[in-house]
Design an enzyme around this catalytic site. Structure first.
Site, PDB file in Angstrom:
ATOM      1  N   LYS A  48      49.140  36.725 122.119  1.00 46.52           N
ATOM      2  CA  LYS A  48      50.142  35.770 122.599  1.00 46.52           C
ATOM      3  C   LYS A  48      49.572  34.921 123.732  1.00 46.52           C
ATOM      4  O   LYS A  48      49.849  33.725 123.826  1.00 46.52           O
ATOM      5  CB  LYS A  48      51.393  36.516 123.065  1.00 46.52           C
ATOM      6  CG  LYS A  48      52.192  37.054 121.893  1.00 46.52           C
ATOM      7  CD  LYS A  48      53.230  38.033 122.324  1.00 46.52           C
ATOM      8  CE  LYS A  48      53.872  38.688 121.113  1.00 46.52           C
ATOM      9  NZ  LYS A  48      54.636  39.883 121.442  1.00 46.52           N
ATOM     10  N   GLN A  92      56.124  44.013 127.014  1.00 49.68           N
ATOM     11  CA  GLN A  92      55.659  44.596 125.750  1.00 49.68           C
ATOM     12  C   GLN A  92      56.292  45.971 125.522  1.00 49.68           C
ATOM     13  O   GLN A  92      56.272  46.835 126.399  1.00 49.68           O
ATOM     14  CB  GLN A  92      54.126  44.697 125.757  1.00 49.68           C
ATOM     15  CG  GLN A  92      53.534  45.204 124.467  1.00 49.68           C
ATOM     16  CD  GLN A  92      53.819  44.283 123.270  1.00 49.68           C
ATOM     17  OE1 GLN A  92      53.880  43.067 123.416  1.00 49.68           O
ATOM     18  NE2 GLN A  92      54.015  44.866 122.106  1.00 49.68           N
ATOM     19  N   ASP A 115      62.706  37.108 124.063  1.00 53.55           N
ATOM     20  CA  ASP A 115      63.073  37.793 122.817  1.00 53.55           C
ATOM     21  C   ASP A 115      64.550  37.634 122.466  1.00 53.55           C
ATOM     22  O   ASP A 115      64.979  38.082 121.410  1.00 53.55           O
ATOM     23  CB  ASP A 115      62.772  39.303 122.935  1.00 53.55           C
ATOM     24  CG  ASP A 115      61.284  39.592 122.832  1.00 53.55           C
ATOM     25  OD1 ASP A 115      60.605  38.891 122.056  1.00 53.55           O
ATOM     26  OD2 ASP A 115      60.804  40.508 123.520  1.00 53.55           O
TER      27      ASP A 115
END
Ligand SMILES: NC(=O)c1ccc[n+]([C@@H]2O[C@H](COP(=O)([O-])OP(=O)(O)OC[C@H]3O[C@@H](n4cnc5c(N)ncnc54)[C@H](OP(=O)(O)O)[C@@H]3O)[C@@H](O)[C@H]2O)c1
Length: 284
Positions: A48, A92, A115
């Site tokens: 990412k 994460q 998210d």
């Protein structure tokens, strides 16, 4: 229905928007927080960060030790909340068992929740208020739209009511919008006759994480199949959808390179939209 071209289209849309933000003096920033040294997690975060650089975004990174406490992680999150150069952040998951990830999620500024999993954003999704949308469901809607699969008025059956895919996807695809507006059925372990529903689907989405669960006899001939659920055994990826379904389906995502690429694209879309909101240019 390969995800790569869909992701490329999303990135092509984002490029001029990122340029405009940079020109306005605000480079979009996606921060990542990694706890411990789990190799797949580190690889995922590294991927990412590399993509952020390629797109011209900044990617500040916080790496906490394996024995970090929930309070340590929350302190790192709060620092990123207060940092104006950070538009969105990703902690994460999964991580070390002593870290309470629900408490960490609650500490994230909902406007920086890349998210779309903070309760405020799940609420926004349910109420139809703009905000970050969970990435995998948003990617699935984008795949169907890209390949011009009719969704409005059709029957979508989702196997799995998990918080990452099934539940938010059900909300998303039942919203009153041209690329959604479907009749949605969610099935799960509480529905022993789930296969009967699956066979009636115009669009069947597998989001259970049970390898090989979807077999050809579960697919309506000519129907659309989206495989989102996977389980990993080491580095080996085991999809929910058996490859024999390709013989029956009209449209189907490939076992590798389907939903995954669009999930990452949506992560950056959420980041850029957060940056646009931060500088007041959302909606152009
Ligand atoms: N491709 C991607 O980019 C991506 C991204 C994120 C997640 N994933 C994968 O997507 C899957 C779903 O994740 P999630 O977090 O949304 O869900 P989850 O929390 O893993 O829940 C799985 C769901 O599937 C249902 N289920 C499991 N076995 C079943 C069975 N035998 N019959 C009927 N229903 C069954 C469960 O029912 P109950 O609720 O009754 O237990 C539950 O609702 C996972 O495999 C995850 O690894 C993929």
């Amino acid at each position: 229905m390969h995800g790569g071209p869909v992701a490329d289209a999303v990135f092509a849309d984002l490029a001029p928007r990122i340029d405009a933000l940079v020109a306005a003096g605000h480079t979009p920033g996606l921060a990542t927080v990694l706890i411990g040294d789990d190799e797949p997690s580190a690889r995922y975060v590294g991927m990412k960060m590399a993509k952020a650089e390629e797109l011209g975004c900044t990617s500040p990174h916080v790496h906490l030790p394996e024995d970090a406490t929930t309070a340590d992680v929350i302190a790192a999150v709060e620092k990123l909340n207060d940092d104006d150069s950070v538009d969105a952040m990703l902690v994460q998951y999964p991580g070390p068992p002593q870290v309470d990830f629900d408490a960490v999620l609650m500490a994230v500024d909902p406007d920086k929740d890349v998210d779309g999993m903070h309760p405020a954003n799940v609420g926004r999704l349910a109420l139809g208020i703009p905000g970050p949308v969970p990435c995998t469901p948003a990617g699935i809607e984008a795949i169907l739209a890209h390949y011009e699969v009719p969704v409005a008025g059709r029957h979508v059956v989702i196997v799995g009511r998990g918080v990452t895919i099934g539940r938010p996807l059900g909300i998303l695809l039942s919203q009153k919008r041209p690329t959604a507006n479907a009749a949605v059925t969610l099935v799960h372990t509480g529905v022993p006759s789930w296969a009967d529903y699956a066979r009636q689907a115009d669009i069947l989405v597998a989001a259970a994480g049970v390898p090989g669960m979807i077999q050809p006899e579960h697919v309506r001939p000519g129907g659309v199949v989206v495989g989102a659920g996977v389980r990993y055994e080491g580095r080996k990826l085991l999809p929910d959808v058996d490859e024999a379904c390709e013989e029956v389906a009209g449209w189907i995502t490939p076992r590798v390179g389907g939903v995954g690429p669009t999930t990452i694209a949506m992560l950056f879309r959420n980041c850029v939209e957060a940056a646009e909101r931060a500088v007041g240019t959302a909606g152009g």
